[in-house]
Enzyme design. Sequence first.
Site, PDB file in Angstrom:
ATOM      1  N   ASP A  75      11.865 -17.953  -2.279  1.00 27.41           N
ATOM      2  CA  ASP A  75      12.270 -17.419  -3.576  1.00 27.41           C
ATOM      3  C   ASP A  75      11.073 -17.158  -4.481  1.00 27.41           C
ATOM      4  O   ASP A  75      11.069 -16.200  -5.260  1.00 27.41           O
ATOM      5  CB  ASP A  75      13.241 -18.384  -4.261  1.00 27.41           C
ATOM      6  N   ASP A 150      13.268 -18.172 -15.436  1.00 23.44           N
ATOM      7  CA  ASP A 150      13.383 -18.948 -16.665  1.00 23.44           C
ATOM      8  C   ASP A 150      12.077 -19.000 -17.445  1.00 23.44           C
ATOM      9  O   ASP A 150      10.992 -18.780 -16.914  1.00 23.44           O
ATOM     10  CB  ASP A 150      13.856 -20.377 -16.368  1.00 23.44           C
ATOM     11  N   ASP A 179      12.602 -33.745 -23.332  1.00 24.43           N
ATOM     12  CA  ASP A 179      11.415 -33.431 -22.536  1.00 24.43           C
ATOM     13  C   ASP A 179      11.132 -31.936 -22.516  1.00 24.43           C
ATOM     14  O   ASP A 179      10.085 -31.508 -22.016  1.00 24.43           O
ATOM     15  CB  ASP A 179      11.587 -33.922 -21.100  1.00 24.43           C
ATOM     16  N   ALA A 191      18.125 -22.601 -10.454  1.00 25.27           N
ATOM     17  CA  ALA A 191      16.775 -23.127 -10.259  1.00 25.27           C
ATOM     18  C   ALA A 191      16.616 -24.403 -11.089  1.00 25.27           C
ATOM     19  O   ALA A 191      17.438 -25.308 -11.004  1.00 25.27           O
ATOM     20  CB  ALA A 191      15.747 -22.057 -10.627  1.00 25.27           C
ATOM     21  N   ALA A 193      17.173 -25.035 -14.116  1.00 29.16           N
ATOM     22  CA  ALA A 193      18.316 -25.282 -14.995  1.00 29.16           C
ATOM     23  C   ALA A 193      19.407 -26.073 -14.288  1.00 29.16           C
ATOM     24  O   ALA A 193      20.053 -26.940 -14.890  1.00 29.16           O
ATOM     25  CB  ALA A 193      18.869 -23.955 -15.513  1.00 29.16           C
ATOM     26  N   LEU A 194      19.629 -25.787 -13.016  1.00 26.84           N
ATOM     27  CA  LEU A 194      20.672 -26.495 -12.268  1.00 26.84           C
ATOM     28  C   LEU A 194      20.315 -27.965 -12.105  1.00 26.84           C
ATOM     29  O   LEU A 194      21.184 -28.838 -12.225  1.00 26.84           O
ATOM     30  CB  LEU A 194      20.866 -25.834 -10.909  1.00 26.84           C
ATOM     31  N   GLN A 248       5.262 -20.371 -12.711  1.00 29.85           N
ATOM     32  CA  GLN A 248       4.120 -19.792 -12.008  1.00 29.85           C
ATOM     33  C   GLN A 248       2.971 -19.446 -12.938  1.00 29.85           C
ATOM     34  O   GLN A 248       1.854 -19.237 -12.486  1.00 29.85           O
ATOM     35  CB  GLN A 248       4.558 -18.554 -11.226  1.00 29.85           C
TER      36      GLN A 248
END
Length: 300
Positions: A75, A150, A179, A191, A193-194, A248
């Site tokens: 991904d 995100d 955090d 990603a 968020a899950l 990234q």
Amino acid sequence: MKTGNQFNTVALVGRSNTPNIAEPLATLAACVAKRGFEVVFEAETAREIGITGYPALTPAEIGARADVAVVLGGDGTMLGIGRQLAPYKTPLIGINHGRLGFITDIAAADMQALVPVILSGKFEREERALLEARIMRDGEPIYHAIAFNDVVVNRSGFSGMVELRASVDGRYMYNQRSDGLIVATPTGSTAYALSSAGPILHPQLAGIVLVPIAPHALSNRPIVLPDDSKIAIQIVGGRDVNVNFDMQSFTALELNDTIEVRRSKHTVPFLHPIGYSYYATLRKKLHWNEHASNEDDKAS
């Protein structure tokens, strides 16, 4: 379903520094070229695997020249090239050579059978949304980026909680101590968020989700916003705060910096094999319905 051959030039992109990727890429290149398509390689991919005999192009050159890009990797590879090719509207075909593979949906073992069928014009197409963000400091933009999954504002590993002030469309939403805070597209909802207990958004849903990371107050819950929302996140308290784009690229933040996030004007077209099911992907990747079942996807 889209039918009718509309492709002439096919770009191949591979995950850099991945063991054993050279052979499947060379096999795929030969498979595609044999069917009369012009094959080009992303330059870094060609250099990493040492392949010759095909033009080696930068992402910008691929966007200008190629009709479609086939991505072999995980991904992360798909996210990276997707961001770069989005301004050119270059469709992507994803072949999973990584681990999870939410958006690289073709198994490597099936690529020689399925990729030529897609290139012949038989596929299911969908558009995936992107986010664009800029960092404001003293009223001036100092950094700009786009994100496929995100935009994440978070503390460093050795600092305490951060305090963030969030507003939407110029209206104050809340201050929260946590955090960090995730702003995710529907694609990014599966990603980071899950893993922070955010909801799964179908990729074709027109929404943006805000997900707190380990909030101090349990009443700070995820919220799904319309995708035309303009989100502003101000750094009110804390130290060593960063903002990441698809995990990234990142930059350090200062107190009172504001991260402005909105949906990008660009989208990324994905091409899937006929019969592709997002729900089948969720079942497989999230291990839903673990027990044997005779309920398979049925053509409508």
